[in-house]
Design an enzyme around this catalytic site. Sequence first.
Site, PDB file in Angstrom:
ATOM      1  N   SER A 104       0.796  -1.237   0.000  1.00 17.75           N
ATOM      2  CA  SER A 104       0.000   0.000   0.000  1.00 17.75           C
ATOM      3  C   SER A 104       0.823   1.278   0.000  1.00 17.75           C
ATOM      4  CB  SER A 104      -0.972   0.008   1.179  1.00 17.75           C
ATOM      5  OG  SER A 104      -2.079  -0.826   0.912  1.00 17.75           O
TER       6      SER A 104
ATOM      7  N   GLY B 272       2.302   0.019   4.523  1.00 17.60           N
ATOM      8  CA  GLY B 272       2.089  -0.993   3.499  1.00 17.60           C
ATOM      9  C   GLY B 272       2.278  -2.373   4.112  1.00 17.60           C
TER      10      GLY B 272
END
Length: 271
Positions: free
Chosen positions: A77, A217
């Site tokens: 992410s 992430g």
Amino acid sequence: MLYKSPFFISVFFILVLFLISPISYGQNSIVERADWVRYFDQFSAKGTIVVIDERGPYAKNWVFNNARALKRYSPASTYKIPHTLFALDAGAVEDEFQVFEWDGIKRDYELHNQNQDLRSAMQYSAIWVYEQFAKKIGKKRVQRYLREIDYGNKDLHTASGNYWVEGDLAISAYEQVAFLKKLHRNQLPFSSLHQGIVKDIMQLDKGDTWTLCAKTGWDGGYGWWVGWVDWPTGPVFFALNIDTPNKADDLYKREAIARVVLQSLDALPSG
């Protein structure tokens, strides 16, 4: 006394040089901070962190676990940072105020199950919004964007799933910092307006004299926390990744470790 003996003093300085030693990386001198292992050990974690401190006239460059900092991993992410730029440039989203209606599909993370805008999609890592962007932008244009910004290995291949999580796209901690520095300075090949929007929606926290911009992430096996802290005297960039053998139970460690490292440098207030 032993601590005043020439032998003791020599051993002391050898130990210091071992713990804080310069490494050549490109044209920059990176200082290996082996002593930062205590912050990773504090949370029983294995990983790396790169910190580039640009406060003052000369940048100070530090790394823990240089070998790992050179290794590329899926951006997961953290890819939402460049992905948002691509979406804005391609017209897949108008601005930070455009609302994306929830598709009604229940997902594990409750905050994904609602309407989103760019700010919430970034903050909550609402992957379904970015899957819409990927379809609208198209892989051909994404490939061009990745080449233009020199992002990691620029490899969009995936056997299944999203190329930025399950695919072959990969980036190192050093490359994360290099990309963030260009974004911070509006040096990417996108409009200053769009770069400004991305930086604005990355803001997580701020004080009277500092602003923290960052993104997490996670691909299931390891996690990221990347970003910078803005100070009046200059920014402090960072990129951390760690293994997450305990899956979601390890996710808090990403931010926790990076915070104690930054706090040790007075680059982020404690508390």
